[in-house]
Design a protein around this motif. Sequence first.
Motif, PDB file in Angstrom:
ATOM      1  N   SER A 280     -19.745 -43.322 -48.309  1.00 48.70           N
ATOM      2  CA  SER A 280     -18.853 -43.485 -49.461  1.00 48.70           C
ATOM      3  C   SER A 280     -19.294 -42.554 -50.577  1.00 48.70           C
TER       4      SER A 280
ATOM      5  N   THR B  11     -13.990 -42.580 -52.857  1.00 49.15           N
ATOM      6  CA  THR B  11     -13.442 -42.095 -51.595  1.00 49.15           C
ATOM      7  C   THR B  11     -14.532 -42.129 -50.537  1.00 49.15           C
ATOM      8  N   THR B  12     -14.270 -41.475 -49.419  1.00 51.89           N
ATOM      9  CA  THR B  12     -15.262 -41.376 -48.347  1.00 51.89           C
ATOM     10  C   THR B  12     -15.564 -39.911 -48.047  1.00 51.89           C
TER      11      THR B  12
ATOM     12  N   GLN C 249     -16.762 -52.079 -49.927  1.00 58.24           N
ATOM     13  CA  GLN C 249     -16.784 -51.023 -48.910  1.00 58.24           C
ATOM     14  C   GLN C 249     -15.636 -51.207 -47.912  1.00 58.24           C
TER      15      GLN C 249
ATOM     16  N   ARG D  61     -12.379 -48.573 -47.381  1.00 58.60           N
ATOM     17  CA  ARG D  61     -11.963 -48.002 -46.092  1.00 58.60           C
ATOM     18  C   ARG D  61     -10.503 -48.346 -45.784  1.00 58.60           C
TER      19      ARG D  61
END
Length: 105
Positions: free
Chosen positions: A2, A58-59, A94, A98
């Motif tokens: 992340s 974001t990731t 988390q 996602r």
Amino acid sequence: MSLVVLVTVPPERAPEMARTIVAERLAGCVNILPGVQSVYRWEGEIAEDPEVLLLIKTTGEKYPDLEKRLKELHTYEVPEIFALPFDRALPEFQTWLREALENDH
């Protein structure tokens, strides 16, 4: 992985940029922090401008597309875009992040 991505933008551009990257699922959330006064060196001179700081969640997988899109939306010749990874966060956050970044099926 992340990421929290920090981007400074002109105040009038912040809401549209934030909505665009969330709508395009490049970010799960964007916080808009007003009242940033930036002092920086540009083309050999000291410059000072009011800005807004975007805190983008974001990731790592989404980052390349996010960076590309931010550059397209940004008005600066060299925008400040940098990412800080985080590996500790509320597990529910988390999971939400996602899911927020997944394409609708």
